[in-house]
Design a protein around this motif. Structure first.
Motif, PDB file in Angstrom:
ATOM      1  N   TYR A 143       0.804  -1.212   0.000  1.00 39.04           N
ATOM      2  CA  TYR A 143       0.000   0.000   0.000  1.00 39.04           C
ATOM      3  C   TYR A 143       0.846   1.276   0.000  1.00 39.04           C
ATOM      4  N   TYR A 144       2.192   1.101   0.006  1.00 40.60           N
ATOM      5  CA  TYR A 144       3.062   2.254   0.201  1.00 40.60           C
ATOM      6  C   TYR A 144       4.190   2.304  -0.811  1.00 40.60           C
ATOM      7  N   ALA A 145       4.750   3.479  -0.945  1.00 42.98           N
ATOM      8  CA  ALA A 145       6.073   3.638  -1.532  1.00 42.98           C
ATOM      9  C   ALA A 145       7.026   3.855  -0.366  1.00 42.98           C
ATOM     10  N   ILE A 146       8.150   3.152  -0.406  1.00 40.54           N
ATOM     11  CA  ILE A 146       9.129   3.215   0.684  1.00 40.54           C
ATOM     12  C   ILE A 146      10.420   3.818   0.144  1.00 40.54           C
ATOM     13  N   GLY A 147      10.973   4.707   0.905  1.00 42.21           N
ATOM     14  CA  GLY A 147      12.216   5.336   0.474  1.00 42.21           C
ATOM     15  C   GLY A 147      13.293   5.279   1.530  1.00 42.21           C
ATOM     16  N   TRP A 148      14.538   5.253   1.049  1.00 46.99           N
ATOM     17  CA  TRP A 148      15.699   5.430   1.918  1.00 46.99           C
ATOM     18  C   TRP A 148      16.207   6.848   1.727  1.00 46.99           C
ATOM     19  N   PHE A 149      16.435   7.521   2.835  1.00 49.86           N
ATOM     20  CA  PHE A 149      16.918   8.888   2.843  1.00 49.86           C
ATOM     21  C   PHE A 149      18.156   8.956   3.723  1.00 49.86           C
ATOM     22  N   ARG A 150      18.949   9.984   3.530  1.00 56.68           N
ATOM     23  CA  ARG A 150      20.114  10.144   4.389  1.00 56.68           C
ATOM     24  C   ARG A 150      20.328  11.612   4.686  1.00 56.68           C
ATOM     25  N   GLN A 151      20.943  11.847   5.841  1.00 59.22           N
ATOM     26  CA  GLN A 151      21.286  13.205   6.220  1.00 59.22           C
ATOM     27  C   GLN A 151      22.634  13.203   6.904  1.00 59.22           C
ATOM     28  N   ALA A 152      23.549  13.932   6.301  1.00 61.44           N
ATOM     29  CA  ALA A 152      24.877  14.106   6.868  1.00 61.44           C
ATOM     30  C   ALA A 152      24.913  15.409   7.659  1.00 61.44           C
ATOM     31  N   PRO A 153      25.821  15.532   8.600  1.00 64.71           N
ATOM     32  CA  PRO A 153      25.911  16.761   9.391  1.00 64.71           C
ATOM     33  C   PRO A 153      26.071  17.987   8.501  1.00 64.71           C
TER      34      PRO A 153
END
Length: 132
Positions: A31-41
């Protein structure tokens, strides 16, 4: 209520590999779209790779194409991110997020479209550190 838990982060040398997992509970992946995200300092959050839970359509940001692979196992309600040939610029906290609705295409989800980003369900994140 949708709940996402990331795992698999760690410390790896440049050129190495890691497998991240995002376990989803509360609703089926289809039922979803799934994403990988990232955040660097000091940097903005970036969409890395996204997949639809039904058909498995994928989207990757340019910097990871050919190195990262997103996949899913609907039976386990889990989305994976295989990261090969890691570079120091890949160092970040990695999050998975789920989005649904007609506007939640893989590209829109990864690009964090203004119309849908506030509705994402987020995991707590896992740290990936690549040493040079």
């Amino acid at each position: 209520q949708l709940h996402l838990v990331e795992s698999g982060g760690g410390l790896v040398q440049s050129g190495g590999s890691l497998n991240l997992s995002c376990a989803v509970s509360g609703f089926g992946l289809e039922y979803y779209a799934i994403g990988w995200f990232r955040q660097a300092p000091g940097k903005e959050r970036e969409g890395v790779a996204c997949i639809t839970g039904s058909l498995g359509d994928t989207y990757y940001t340019d910097s990871v194409k050919g190195r990262f692979t997103i996949s899913k196992d609907n039976a386990k309600n889990t989305v994976y991110l295989r990261m090969n040939n890691l570079e120091s610029d890949d160092t970040a906290v990695y999050y998975c997020a789920a989005a649904r609705g007609p506007g939640a295409t893989v590209q829109a989800v990864c690009l964090q479209a203004e119309s849908i980003v506030s509705y994402y369900s987020w995991g707590q994140g896992t740290q990936v550190t690549v040493s040079s």
